[in-house]
Write a protein that holds these residues in place. Sequence first.
Motif, short mmCIF file in Angstrom:
data_model
loop_
_atom_site.label_atom_id
_atom_site.label_comp_id
_atom_site.label_asym_id
_atom_site.label_seq_id
_atom_site.Cartn_x
_atom_site.Cartn_y
_atom_site.Cartn_z
N LEU A 71 0.82 -1.21 0.00
CA LEU A 71 0.00 0.00 0.00
C LEU A 71 0.86 1.26 0.00
CD1 LEU A 71 -2.77 -1.11 2.49
CD2 LEU A 71 -2.97 -0.87 -0.01
N ASP A 72 1.95 1.25 0.77
CA ASP A 72 2.86 2.40 0.78
C ASP A 72 3.47 2.62 -0.59
OD1 ASP A 72 2.31 2.77 3.48
OD2 ASP A 72 4.18 1.83 4.15
N GLY A 73 3.87 1.53 -1.25
CA GLY A 73 4.43 1.63 -2.59
C GLY A 73 3.42 2.17 -3.59
N ALA A 74 2.19 1.73 -3.47
CA ALA A 74 1.14 2.22 -4.37
C ALA A 74 0.90 3.71 -4.15
CB ALA A 74 -0.15 1.43 -4.15
N ARG A 75 0.91 4.13 -2.89
CA ARG A 75 0.71 5.56 -2.58
C ARG A 75 1.85 6.40 -3.17
NH1 ARG A 75 -0.66 5.78 2.81
NH2 ARG A 75 -2.79 6.08 2.15
N GLN A 76 3.08 5.91 -3.05
CA GLN A 76 4.23 6.63 -3.59
C GLN A 76 4.14 6.74 -5.11
OE1 GLN A 76 7.56 4.45 -2.06
NE2 GLN A 76 7.47 5.43 -0.05
N ARG A 77 3.73 5.64 -5.76
CA ARG A 77 3.60 5.67 -7.21
C ARG A 77 2.50 6.65 -7.64
NH1 ARG A 77 2.78 -0.25 -9.15
NH2 ARG A 77 2.50 0.82 -11.13
N LEU A 78 1.40 6.67 -6.90
CA LEU A 78 0.31 7.60 -7.21
C LEU A 78 0.76 9.05 -7.04
CD1 LEU A 78 -2.63 8.17 -7.91
CD2 LEU A 78 -3.18 7.89 -5.49
N GLU A 79 1.47 9.32 -5.95
CA GLU A 79 1.96 10.68 -5.72
C GLU A 79 2.96 11.10 -6.81
OE1 GLU A 79 3.42 10.62 -1.71
OE2 GLU A 79 1.39 10.60 -0.87
N ALA A 80 3.82 10.18 -7.22
CA ALA A 80 4.79 10.49 -8.27
C ALA A 80 4.07 10.76 -9.59
CB ALA A 80 5.78 9.34 -8.43
N ALA A 81 3.05 9.99 -9.89
CA ALA A 81 2.29 10.20 -11.12
C ALA A 81 1.56 11.54 -11.09
CB ALA A 81 1.30 9.06 -11.33
N ARG A 82 1.00 11.88 -9.94
CA ARG A 82 0.30 13.16 -9.82
C ARG A 82 1.26 14.32 -9.98
NH1 ARG A 82 -3.67 13.04 -4.77
NH2 ARG A 82 -4.62 14.79 -5.85
N GLU A 83 2.45 14.20 -9.40
CA GLU A 83 3.45 15.26 -9.53
C GLU A 83 3.92 15.39 -10.97
OE1 GLU A 83 6.55 14.50 -6.72
OE2 GLU A 83 5.23 14.78 -5.00
N ALA A 84 4.00 14.27 -11.67
CA ALA A 84 4.46 14.29 -13.06
C ALA A 84 3.50 15.05 -13.96
CB ALA A 84 4.63 12.86 -13.58
N VAL A 85 2.22 15.05 -13.61
CA VAL A 85 1.24 15.79 -14.42
C VAL A 85 0.91 17.13 -13.80
CG1 VAL A 85 0.24 13.73 -15.45
CG2 VAL A 85 -0.75 14.65 -13.36
N GLY A 86 1.64 17.50 -12.74
CA GLY A 86 1.45 18.82 -12.15
C GLY A 86 0.27 18.91 -11.22
N ASP A 87 -0.22 17.78 -10.76
CA ASP A 87 -1.36 17.76 -9.84
C ASP A 87 -0.87 17.33 -8.47
OD1 ASP A 87 -3.91 17.74 -8.77
OD2 ASP A 87 -4.39 15.73 -9.52
N SER A 88 -0.16 18.25 -7.79
CA SER A 88 0.38 17.90 -6.48
C SER A 88 -0.75 17.85 -5.45
CB SER A 88 1.45 18.89 -6.05
OG SER A 88 0.91 20.19 -5.99
N PRO A 89 -0.65 16.91 -4.51
CA PRO A 89 -1.71 16.77 -3.50
C PRO A 89 -1.77 18.00 -2.60
CG PRO A 89 0.12 15.28 -3.05
CD PRO A 89 0.41 15.96 -4.35
N THR A 90 -2.94 18.31 -2.16
CA THR A 90 -3.15 19.43 -1.23
C THR A 90 -3.53 18.86 0.11
OG1 THR A 90 -5.50 19.61 -1.72
CG2 THR A 90 -3.99 20.86 -3.13
N GLU A 91 -3.63 19.75 1.12
CA GLU A 91 -4.05 19.30 2.44
C GLU A 91 -5.46 18.74 2.40
OE1 GLU A 91 -3.46 22.04 5.64
OE2 GLU A 91 -1.50 22.66 4.87
N GLU A 92 -6.31 19.25 1.50
CA GLU A 92 -7.68 18.76 1.38
C GLU A 92 -7.68 17.30 0.92
OE1 GLU A 92 -9.65 21.37 -1.26
OE2 GLU A 92 -9.62 23.06 0.13
N ASP A 93 -6.71 16.89 0.08
CA ASP A 93 -6.64 15.51 -0.40
C ASP A 93 -6.35 14.56 0.73
OD1 ASP A 93 -7.13 16.29 -2.99
OD2 ASP A 93 -5.01 16.40 -3.54
N ASP A 94 -5.62 15.01 1.74
CA ASP A 94 -5.24 14.16 2.86
C ASP A 94 -6.35 14.01 3.87
OD1 ASP A 94 -2.75 13.76 1.76
OD2 ASP A 94 -1.83 15.41 2.86
N ALA A 95 -7.35 14.85 3.81
CA ALA A 95 -8.44 14.82 4.80
C ALA A 95 -9.45 13.75 4.49
CB ALA A 95 -9.14 16.17 4.87
#
Length: 85
Positions: free
Chosen positions: A61-85
């Motif tokens: 699950l941690d690996g999947a989360r890291q891959r998702l975050e990396a993919a989001r950053e690659a397209v310029g969609d960095s997570p916000t605090e609202e995403d973590d809530a």
Amino acid sequence: MSAESIAATDRPDVTTLSYEQAREELVEVVRRLEAGSTSLEEALDLWERGEALAARCQSWLDGARQRLEAAREAVGDSPTEEDDA
């Protein structure tokens, strides 16, 4: 093949299991522990196996989360605090 029919030495190495395999075996371990029909020695063995399986699932699950975050950053969609809530 149930977890009951697999001797401790015959079980696959936890590090080789997919998320789904580890999760399925963990569910079986919990079921057997909750049934309470095992010896103390077997219960301890099951508990240790369950801990290892839970850690394997968390690793996936941690690996999947890291891959998702990396993919989001690659397209310029960095997570916000609202995403973590």
